[in-house]
Scaffold this active site. Structure first.
Site, PDB file in Angstrom:
ATOM      1  N   ASN A   9      11.138 -24.523  10.673  1.00 44.97           N
ATOM      2  CA  ASN A   9      11.649 -24.178   9.348  1.00 44.97           C
ATOM      3  C   ASN A   9      10.719 -24.848   8.342  1.00 44.97           C
ATOM      4  O   ASN A   9      10.806 -26.046   8.126  1.00 44.97           O
ATOM      5  CB  ASN A   9      13.088 -24.701   9.207  1.00 44.97           C
ATOM      6  CG  ASN A   9      13.624 -24.574   7.790  1.00 44.97           C
ATOM      7  OD1 ASN A   9      13.054 -23.859   6.963  1.00 44.97           O
ATOM      8  ND2 ASN A   9      14.713 -25.273   7.507  1.00 44.97           N
ATOM      9  N   LYS A  11      10.566 -24.558   5.200  1.00 42.24           N
ATOM     10  CA  LYS A  11      11.177 -24.829   3.885  1.00 42.24           C
ATOM     11  C   LYS A  11      10.223 -24.404   2.762  1.00 42.24           C
ATOM     12  O   LYS A  11       9.473 -23.452   2.939  1.00 42.24           O
ATOM     13  CB  LYS A  11      11.591 -26.308   3.778  1.00 42.24           C
ATOM     14  CG  LYS A  11      12.427 -26.750   4.981  1.00 42.24           C
ATOM     15  CD  LYS A  11      13.112 -28.061   4.785  1.00 42.24           C
ATOM     16  CE  LYS A  11      13.937 -28.393   6.021  1.00 42.24           C
ATOM     17  NZ  LYS A  11      14.712 -29.607   5.875  1.00 42.24           N
ATOM     18  N   HIS A  96      21.581 -22.721   5.844  1.00 42.65           N
ATOM     19  CA  HIS A  96      20.988 -24.054   5.934  1.00 42.65           C
ATOM     20  C   HIS A  96      21.704 -24.985   4.961  1.00 42.65           C
ATOM     21  O   HIS A  96      22.107 -24.565   3.872  1.00 42.65           O
ATOM     22  CB  HIS A  96      19.485 -23.995   5.620  1.00 42.65           C
ATOM     23  CG  HIS A  96      18.799 -25.276   5.948  1.00 42.65           C
ATOM     24  ND1 HIS A  96      18.840 -26.368   5.104  1.00 42.65           N
ATOM     25  CD2 HIS A  96      18.097 -25.657   7.042  1.00 42.65           C
ATOM     26  CE1 HIS A  96      18.190 -27.368   5.678  1.00 42.65           C
ATOM     27  NE2 HIS A  96      17.718 -26.967   6.848  1.00 42.65           N
ATOM     28  N   GLU A  98      20.688 -27.078   2.961  1.00 41.58           N
ATOM     29  CA  GLU A  98      20.088 -27.135   1.616  1.00 41.58           C
ATOM     30  C   GLU A  98      20.546 -25.935   0.777  1.00 41.58           C
ATOM     31  O   GLU A  98      20.717 -26.051  -0.436  1.00 41.58           O
ATOM     32  CB  GLU A  98      18.558 -27.197   1.746  1.00 41.58           C
ATOM     33  CG  GLU A  98      18.128 -28.571   2.254  1.00 41.58           C
ATOM     34  CD  GLU A  98      16.876 -28.578   3.118  1.00 41.58           C
ATOM     35  OE1 GLU A  98      16.104 -27.600   3.093  1.00 41.58           O
ATOM     36  OE2 GLU A  98      16.672 -29.590   3.822  1.00 41.58           O
ATOM     37  N   GLU A 167      22.931 -28.981  12.558  1.00 40.95           N
ATOM     38  CA  GLU A 167      22.066 -29.911  11.832  1.00 40.95           C
ATOM     39  C   GLU A 167      22.925 -30.880  11.026  1.00 40.95           C
ATOM     40  O   GLU A 167      23.370 -30.545   9.913  1.00 40.95           O
ATOM     41  CB  GLU A 167      21.151 -29.144  10.880  1.00 40.95           C
ATOM     42  CG  GLU A 167      20.261 -28.139  11.580  1.00 40.95           C
ATOM     43  CD  GLU A 167      19.040 -27.792  10.739  1.00 40.95           C
ATOM     44  OE1 GLU A 167      17.936 -27.979  11.242  1.00 40.95           O
ATOM     45  OE2 GLU A 167      19.198 -27.366   9.586  1.00 40.95           O
ATOM     46  N   GLY A 173      15.519 -34.642   7.538  1.00 36.59           N
ATOM     47  CA  GLY A 173      14.434 -35.186   6.726  1.00 36.59           C
ATOM     48  C   GLY A 173      14.580 -36.679   6.445  1.00 36.59           C
ATOM     49  O   GLY A 173      13.900 -37.222   5.589  1.00 36.59           O
ATOM     50  N   SER A 213      15.386 -34.371  11.961  1.00 41.46           N
ATOM     51  CA  SER A 213      14.398 -35.383  12.352  1.00 41.46           C
ATOM     52  C   SER A 213      14.003 -35.301  13.823  1.00 41.46           C
ATOM     53  O   SER A 213      13.795 -36.328  14.474  1.00 41.46           O
ATOM     54  CB  SER A 213      14.893 -36.783  11.981  1.00 41.46           C
ATOM     55  OG  SER A 213      15.123 -36.856  10.582  1.00 41.46           O
ATOM     56  N   GLY A 234      12.110 -29.102  10.969  1.00 40.28           N
ATOM     57  CA  GLY A 234      11.601 -29.063   9.597  1.00 40.28           C
ATOM     58  C   GLY A 234      10.243 -29.727   9.509  1.00 40.28           C
ATOM     59  O   GLY A 234       9.211 -29.136   9.826  1.00 40.28           O
ATOM     60  N   GLY A 235      10.238 -30.998   9.094  1.00 40.37           N
ATOM     61  CA  GLY A 235       8.998 -31.732   8.847  1.00 40.37           C
ATOM     62  C   GLY A 235       7.958 -31.615   9.956  1.00 40.37           C
ATOM     63  O   GLY A 235       6.775 -31.360   9.695  1.00 40.37           O
TER      64      GLY A 235
HETATM   65  P1  PGA Z   1      13.824 -32.035   9.578  1.00 46.92           P
HETATM   66  O1  PGA Z   1      14.566 -30.709   9.040  1.00 46.92           O
HETATM   67  O2  PGA Z   1      13.308 -31.699  10.968  1.00 46.92           O
HETATM   68  O3  PGA Z   1      12.704 -32.277   8.603  1.00 46.92           O
HETATM   69  O4  PGA Z   1      14.821 -33.119   9.599  1.00 46.92           O
HETATM   70  C1  PGA Z   1      15.325 -29.903   9.893  1.00 46.92           C
HETATM   71  C2  PGA Z   1      15.901 -28.762   9.101  1.00 46.92           C
HETATM   72  O5  PGA Z   1      16.340 -28.967   7.963  1.00 46.92           O
HETATM   73  O6  PGA Z   1      15.943 -27.614   9.583  1.00 46.92           O
END
Ligand code: PGA
Length: 251
Positions: A9, A11, A96, A98, A167, A173, A213, A234-235
């Protein structure tokens, strides 16, 4: 039986040129390799067509990060499921945290988005997860149950097309991942909730991904749990080598 999946993802990261380069790198790392999971990259709308052009669909599938709950028309700035589908994307992330937190997406809207995505042949990666306060006050199982139940007006056939991503918001994050045990406990809970409504077969066939994470260093332990079928990343999906390291946690 359900699939193992590692989905990136991205983002709101990368300009077009960087995104195409990242997709190219992921693609080259995967070409000619045998991996034990399906790989998906979910990218910004602006990148979909260009990224699709560089991916080998036998190695990596493409997804979007959102779509509108409306089919078409006077919704300035929105992107419809049919538009997403027309780029070559097969998946779409919906719900998601967010989107829920910053854009006020609610269960009703998310059901509408899920329905329209499915009608257009997109496979939703539907995100659920509790915030820190709910983890701490012990209401997390009920919170996530209600988020999954928001989809329970779908037919079993339609629900069977959905990938769930658990999640925990406090792990996204933040560098603070859920323990493998916490992930397993929640994934088993989610599978139980699905089984109650749609039966054991649908529940057993639903891929439930962990997100928050996830990194090459912790993916293997988390993915080893019986109800964890992969990750939404994500990251660590922004670096091809790290993303590959997570994919290889299934080897
Ligand atoms: P993250 O994000 O791996 O950076 O924690 C995961 C996500 O929001 O899908």
């Amino acid at each position: 039986m359900r699939k193992n999946i590692v989905a990136g993802n991205w983002k709101m990261n990368t300009v077009l040129e960087e995104g195409v380069e990242l997709a190219n790198n992921v693609n080259s790392l995967l070409e000619g390799k045998t991996v034990n999971c399906d790989v998906i990259v979910c990218v910004p709308f602006t990148h979909l067509t260009s990224v699709n052009a560089v991916l080998n669909p036998e190695c990596v599938a493409l997804g979007a990060e959102n779509c509108s709950e409306h089919a078409k028309g006077a919704y300035t700035g929105e992107v419809s499921a049919s538009m997403v589908k027309s780029t070559g994307a097969r998946y779409v992330i919906l719900g998601h945290s967010e989107r829920r937190q910053y854009f006020g997406e609610n269960n009703e809207q998310l059901l509408a988005k899920t329905k329209i995505a499915l009608e257009n042949g997109l496979l939703p990666i539907f995100c659920v997860g509790e915030v820190l306060e709910q983890r701490e006050d012990g209401s997390y199982n009920d919170v996530v149950k209600a988020q999954v139940e928001a989809l329970f007006s779908l037919s079993a056939e339609d629900f069977g097309k959905i990938v769930i991503a658990y999640e925990p918001v406090w792990a996204i994050g933040t560098g603070k991942t859920a323990t493998a045990e916490q992930a397993q406990e929640m994934h088993a809970h989610i599978r139980g909730v699905i089984a109650e409504k749609y039966g054991k077969e649908v529940a057993d066939n639903t891929s439930i991904l962990y997100g928050g994470s996830c990194k090459p260093g912790n993916a293997r332990e988390i993915f080893a749990k019986p109800d964890v079928d992969g990750g939404l990343i994500g990251g660590a999906a922004l670096k091809a080598e790290d993303f590959m390291g997570i994919i290889e946690a299934f080897n």
